[in-house]
Design an enzyme around this catalytic site. Sequence first.
Site, short mmCIF file in Angstrom:
data_model
loop_
_atom_site.label_atom_id
_atom_site.label_comp_id
_atom_site.label_asym_id
_atom_site.label_seq_id
_atom_site.Cartn_x
_atom_site.Cartn_y
_atom_site.Cartn_z
N LYS A 1 0.80 -1.42 -0.04
CA LYS A 1 -0.08 -0.02 -0.19
C LYS A 1 0.91 1.14 -0.11
CE LYS A 1 -3.96 -1.77 -0.55
NZ LYS A 1 -4.67 -1.52 -1.63
N1 PMP Z 1 -3.49 -7.99 0.94
C1 PMP Z 1 -3.48 -6.89 2.13
C2 PMP Z 1 -2.97 -7.32 3.58
C3 PMP Z 1 -3.97 -5.79 1.67
O1 PMP Z 1 -4.11 -4.89 2.67
C4 PMP Z 1 -4.65 -5.63 0.54
C5 PMP Z 1 -5.03 -4.13 0.13
N2 PMP Z 1 -6.44 -4.03 0.34
C6 PMP Z 1 -4.49 -6.60 -0.47
C7 PMP Z 1 -3.95 -7.76 -0.14
C8 PMP Z 1 -5.07 -6.63 -1.94
O2 PMP Z 1 -4.46 -5.56 -2.75
P1 PMP Z 1 -5.17 -4.70 -3.64
O3 PMP Z 1 -6.04 -3.62 -2.90
O4 PMP Z 1 -4.31 -3.83 -4.50
O5 PMP Z 1 -6.10 -5.44 -4.37
#
Ligand code: PMP
Length: 331
Positions: free
Chosen positions: A48
């Site tokens: 993130k």
């Molecule tokens: N794993 C974790 C621990 C996350 O915080 C996130 C983000 N929501 C994701 C996976 C998925 O990533 P994305 O939001 O880019 O799909």
Amino acid sequence: MDRNKKIVDNILNLVGETPMVRLHKITKDFPGNYYAKIEAFNPGHSSKDRIALHIVENAEKKGLLKPGDTIVETTSGNTGFSLAMISLVKGYKCILAVSDKSSQDKIDILKTMGAEVHVCPADVAADDARSYYETAKRIHKQTPNSIYINQYFNELNIEAHYQTTGPEIWEQTNGKVTHVVVASGTGGTISGTGRFLKEQNPNIRVLGVDAIGSVIKKYHETRELDETEITPYKIEGLGKNLIPTSTDFDVVDVYEKVSDKDAAFKARDLVKAEGIFAGYTSGAVVQATEQYAAKNFFTEENNVVLIFPDHGSRYMNKIYSDIWMKEQGFL
Ligand code: PMP
């Protein structure tokens, strides 16, 4: 990496360029070569950091943010940590609306990182004035010189991964990557990474990971939001009960859904097998890889990249706690 051999100006200069590590034991029964891209090496310990920094710097370039201004978002998770860190370094105020399901630990971390945290009831509809979505929107409207990150509905989320995660994987594998296995929450990671890699080589397969209880996989297959798919689940950051516009469903070839229990045990197995202490969704990615392998997605010549989104330390009161595992009926 050159960057790590010299002094950088500030912690934000360390966002991205995360390492890739060969996996040995956890994938030994599947054909092909397996590599993990470990996003916990970001300074905020998750993928993130990439989107938070990209969205903030985009707002700066457009003249929407200057020191002293305010960043607003709805999150208790990794995006909140990244935004709080960025705000400290760049001199912004950070206001986060979080649900009262968030653990006290997480709220304390965000406060320690200088954020103003508004705790909102989880058990109200998204359009209820008390929900964390509505609270964030209201704070944004009422706060002059503020921006709302809105990660689930922000195209820049995809762009961040298109510009960084995708090119890094291409370079780290010398263009030999054949598959990526990626957790889908907002969808920014899978969409941006997948879009870049398919532009380099359209034969690369983009394999998504969704949670049982989420609408994402079914929507990918039918382009319809099926509310009967929605059930409560424990994995944070994976799947969703709505359709994010920050997912480009055309980039994803296929989704697998994983259960809370399987993902939790796989995260624990991963620690023991490889010494990699990663988060709950990393366990979900390994579990999905096993499910894809069982469906004969891979051959001996394949080079499969798994993205591990964050670090295990954030889950000490969850999957790495025997008490929590027993409470869920997993142990
Ligand atoms: N794993 C974790 C621990 C996350 O915080 C996130 C983000 N929501 C994701 C996976 C998925 O990533 P994305 O939001 O880019 O799909």
